[in-house]
Design a protein around this motif. Structure first.
Motif, PDB file in Angstrom:
ATOM      1  N   THR A  64       0.825  -1.204   0.000  1.00  0.00           N
ATOM      2  CA  THR A  64       0.000   0.000   0.000  1.00  0.00           C
ATOM      3  C   THR A  64       0.860   1.255   0.000  1.00  0.00           C
ATOM      4  O   THR A  64       0.545   2.242  -0.670  1.00  0.00           O
ATOM      5  N   GLU A  65       1.961   1.219   0.736  1.00  0.00           N
ATOM      6  CA  GLU A  65       2.857   2.368   0.801  1.00  0.00           C
ATOM      7  C   GLU A  65       3.457   2.681  -0.568  1.00  0.00           C
ATOM      8  O   GLU A  65       3.552   3.846  -0.970  1.00  0.00           O
ATOM      9  N   GLY A  66       3.860   1.637  -1.276  1.00  0.00           N
ATOM     10  CA  GLY A  66       4.425   1.836  -2.613  1.00  0.00           C
ATOM     11  C   GLY A  66       3.410   2.425  -3.571  1.00  0.00           C
ATOM     12  O   GLY A  66       3.732   3.335  -4.345  1.00  0.00           O
ATOM     13  N   ARG A  67       2.169   1.918  -3.522  1.00  0.00           N
ATOM     14  CA  ARG A  67       1.122   2.454  -4.400  1.00  0.00           C
ATOM     15  C   ARG A  67       0.818   3.907  -4.054  1.00  0.00           C
ATOM     16  O   ARG A  67       0.596   4.732  -4.934  1.00  0.00           O
ATOM     17  N   SER A  68       0.811   4.222  -2.757  1.00  0.00           N
ATOM     18  CA  SER A  68       0.528   5.597  -2.322  1.00  0.00           C
ATOM     19  C   SER A  68       1.595   6.571  -2.831  1.00  0.00           C
ATOM     20  O   SER A  68       1.268   7.668  -3.302  1.00  0.00           O
ATOM     21  N   LYS A  69       2.867   6.171  -2.744  1.00  0.00           N
ATOM     22  CA  LYS A  69       3.945   7.035  -3.231  1.00  0.00           C
ATOM     23  C   LYS A  69       3.831   7.251  -4.736  1.00  0.00           C
ATOM     24  O   LYS A  69       4.064   8.362  -5.228  1.00  0.00           O
TER      25      LYS A  69
END
Length: 333
Positions: A230-235
């Protein structure tokens, strides 16, 4: 191209947004405030990007050009529009053709600057390891040069075809600026060639740019959805959110302005130029609200970077890409 006037009309009167006296002062103050906000906002972004070496990256290079274009085409006609609220707005034939040229030039150029920004986000997210090489300063400069050249060609086509017309009757333009459709309505000569040029140029710009942006973001979305965390997609999403909103504002307003007032199956000329009040409303989104909102969106984008400004978005996405790849390899072992 020499602005040769073969018409008996030597000046035009711009009707403006409203003829109601009680609305003149409120509208003047409203659009004066928007104009000042737009000029200050765009000049602020231009200055910040130019002076801060941390922002000398492809994304901010395109934003620099976007702010410059927004500033210029707001200045092309907004001062004349403000005059209309306090006195009769008269513009010479040469001034009208000049205003038409620069308006078309900056609007067409902006479409392709937005395409360049979409391609920049595509490379940053889908090919982060090649970002620095692909979006080199030379490539970015050529993309901007191409945007301005296409804008110049479109403006020359519109202005050149308008110069061949003769205006010999009414000189009252039912608009707040010298624009193609309201000027065609005043011509006392045949306008079939002008209408064809209008739909080829405007249709081509909207079609090519919107399809290019749609394909870029379809590939971006596909790439983002393959990121497991999720963090990667958010960035990844955070690097293109402002651009998506700016594109929606610009093309939404532009499509409504130019397409809802023209119907290819029309049999009589009157249907091509009906409901100018709708066009006025949509046009104001482009000339006033869009520059204001777009520079606000991108200034928030810069503010989110926090001083000192963060590094190149491509480098940040390379980091995300490497982290995700490492996690995937650990999961397989």
């Amino acid at each position: 191209m020499a602005l040769v006037n073969s018409s008996s009309v030597t000046e035009f009167i711009l009707v403006g947004l409203s003829e109601l006296l009680e609305l003149q002062l409120p509208l003047f103050l409203l659009f004066l405030g928007i104009y000042v906000f737009t000029v200050v906002g765009n000049l602020g972004l231009i200055t910040l990007i130019a002076l801060n070496s941390s922002l000398h990256t492809p994304m901010y290079f395109f934003l620099f050009n976007l702010s410059f274009i927004d500033f210029c085409y707001s200045c092309v006609f907004t001062p004349k529009m403000l005059i209309d609220f306090i006195s009769e707005n008269i513009i010479s034939y040469v001034g009208c053709m000049t205003q038409l040229f620069f308006f078309c030039f900056f609007v067409n150029s902006e479409c392709y600057v937005l395409v360049s920004m979409a391609y920049d986000r595509f490379v940053a997210i889908c090919n982060p390891l090649l970002y620095t090489v692909t979006m080199s300063p030379q490539v970015c400069s050529l993309m901007m040069l191409g945007s301005y050249m296409i804008g110049f060609a479109g403006a020359m086509a519109h202005t050149g075809s308008m110069l061949r017309l003769t205006f010999c009757d009414s000189n009252i333009v039912d608009h707040y600026l010298c624009e193609v459709l309201p000027l065609l309505q005043l011509s006392c000569t045949r306008t079939h060639i002008n209408e064809l040029v209008f739909f080829i140029v405007v249709g081509g710009v909207i079609t090519i740019s919107s399809i290019s942006i749609f394909i870029s973001y379809a590939l971006i979305l596909s790439s983002i959805l393959r990121i497991p965390s999720t963090e990667g997609r958010s960035k990844a999403f955070s690097t293109c959110g402002s651009h998506v909103v700016a594109v929606a504002l610009f093309f939404g307003s532009g499509a409504f302005t130019y397409l809802t007032t023209s119907f290819p199956g029309s049999k009589d000329r009157g249907t091509w130029f009906d409901n100018f009040q709708c066009q006025h409303v949509a046009g104001m989104n482009i000339i006033a609200l869009y520059p204001r909102l777009s520079n606000r969106l991108f200034s928030l984008k810069i503010h989110q970077s926090h001083l000192p400004f963060r590094a190149n978005d491509g480098e940040e996405l390379i980091s995300v890409y490497t982290e995700e790849k490492t996690k995937a390899q650990r999961g397989m072992s």
